[in-house]
Design an enzyme around this catalytic site. Structure first.
Site, PDB file in Angstrom:
ATOM      1  N   PRO A   1       0.870  -1.219  -0.111  1.00  0.00           N
ATOM      2  CA  PRO A   1      -0.015  -0.056   0.131  1.00  0.00           C
ATOM      3  C   PRO A   1       0.891   1.201   0.032  1.00  0.00           C
ATOM      4  CG  PRO A   1      -0.002  -0.841   2.277  1.00  0.00           C
ATOM      5  CD  PRO A   1       0.708  -1.929   1.353  1.00  0.00           C
ATOM      6  N   GLU A   2       0.253   2.329  -0.644  1.00  0.00           N
ATOM      7  CA  GLU A   2       0.882   3.503  -0.533  1.00  0.00           C
ATOM      8  C   GLU A   2       0.499   4.245   0.622  1.00  0.00           C
ATOM      9  OE1 GLU A   2       3.113   4.261  -3.093  1.00  0.00           O
ATOM     10  OE2 GLU A   2       2.845   2.380  -4.243  1.00  0.00           O
TER      11      GLU A   2
ATOM     12  N   LYS B   1       2.527   3.764   6.751  1.00  0.00           N
ATOM     13  CA  LYS B   1       1.566   2.684   6.286  1.00  0.00           C
ATOM     14  C   LYS B   1       1.043   1.997   7.562  1.00  0.00           C
ATOM     15  CE  LYS B   1       4.352   2.074   2.020  1.00  0.00           C
ATOM     16  NZ  LYS B   1       5.085   1.314   1.209  1.00  0.00           N
TER      17      LYS B   1
ATOM     18  N   ASN C   1       5.104   0.780  -3.850  1.00  0.00           N
ATOM     19  CA  ASN C   1       5.778   0.324  -5.094  1.00  0.00           C
ATOM     20  C   ASN C   1       5.340   1.279  -6.513  1.00  0.00           C
ATOM     21  OD1 ASN C   1       7.603  -1.581  -6.328  1.00  0.00           O
ATOM     22  ND2 ASN C   1       6.262  -2.689  -7.180  1.00  0.00           N
TER      23      ASN C   1
ATOM     24  N   ARG D   1       9.958  -6.517  -5.601  1.00  0.00           N
ATOM     25  CA  ARG D   1       8.655  -5.944  -6.277  1.00  0.00           C
ATOM     26  C   ARG D   1       8.795  -5.425  -7.947  1.00  0.00           C
ATOM     27  NH1 ARG D   1       7.453  -7.091  -1.905  1.00  0.00           N
ATOM     28  NH2 ARG D   1       6.793  -6.079  -0.130  1.00  0.00           N
TER      29      ARG D   1
END
Length: 276
Positions: free
Chosen positions: A2-3, A51, A165, A250
């Site tokens: 998650p961002e 996060k 990512n 990633r």
């Protein structure tokens, strides 16, 4: 992954649903906290930290959660069908008289004393969407390991908190360098822009249902998820390769023409430095 803007939105939904209300339901479906009962306590606030999500309740307790790759929080009204996943994926239920918050597939779920929250989040760098944001400290943190690849340094929440990512790939594109460029080789003018640009992107998207970085109608992102489609700037095919080791690996996107620096060869080896 998650961002920070995704977590900020989740915190706002939870805060709007729970804060200032008394819990009428408390169900922790993890063995460690199976006997914990928070009913009767008022939720004070829900705060994002990078996060991480911190749900504070009266009595000096905090429910700490992290979404990682697959976790989510859903909020439902009375009588509304729960749609976050099958029942066996539910890790926690926190309900009030008019809203129920359900945590699905949460890989991190802890209850700690509010006074000891630093145990969970004290390792984090400056939060891009938080009151502690400090661009100079964030840049100093990134520069502390000059040989490290920029993309990996951006994902390290100890440097600055909130980049996932998607923003890793998009930031590197906007800076004109590949995610494999060593931090120490990032030109000074671009390094100076990085913290401000990162904050600008997250702030611009924290209230949007769809993340956008381009400003172009119908095109949300410059490179992330676009391989092998043409680059929006130059038309070269966007490329993708994994970056990181093991569980930190990633998929990473870049334009071999617009971005200078080392990048994996088609066989996966890093070392090619495309010209600008």
């Amino acid at each position: 992954m998650p961002e920070g803007d995704t977590v900020w939105q989740a915190a706002r939904r939870l805060h709007d649903a729970l804060a200032g209300r008394v819990l009428t339901r408390s169900d922790f479906r993890v063995p460690r906290y199976a006997t914990v009962d928070l009913t009767g306590r008022t939720v004070l606030d829900v705060t994002p930290r990078g996060k991480h999500l911190l749900t504070r309740v009266e009595g000096g307790l905090t429910v700490h959660s992290h979404l990682r790759m697959d976790g989510s929080w859903k909020v439902f009204a009375p009588g509304q069908r729960w749609s976050g996943g099958p029942a066996h994926q539910i890790r926690v239920i926190l309900g009030t008289a008019d809203r129920t918050a359900v945590g699905y597939r949460l890989p991190v779920l802890d209850i700690l004393r509010t006074a000891e929250e630093q145990r969970a989040v004290g390792h984090l760098g400056p939060d891009l969407l938080g009151p502690d944001w400090d661009p100079e400290r964030a840049l100093d943190n990134l520069r502390a390991d000059p040989p490290r690849a920029l993309g990996e340094a951006l994902l390290d929440q100890r440097n600055l908190a909130g980049i996932g990512n998607v923003y890793k790939s998009e930031l590197c594109f906007l800076l004109g360098v590949t995610p494999w460029l060593p931090v120490g080789e990032l030109p000074a003018d671009r390094a100076a822009r990085l913290p401000t640009l990162a904050k600008k992107l997250l702030e611009a998207n924290r209230d949007r249902p769809v993340r956008r970085t381009t400003g172009l109608r119908g095109q949300d992102l410059f490179v992330y998820g676009r391989a092998p489609r043409p680059c929006l700037r130059c038309g070269t095919s966007v490329r993708v390769a994994d970056q990181g080791d093991g569980s930190r690996e990633r998929p990473t996107y870049w334009c071999p023409t617009c971005q200078a620096g080392p990048a994996p060869r088609p066989g996966g080896r890093t070392g090619v430095r495309p010209r600008r």
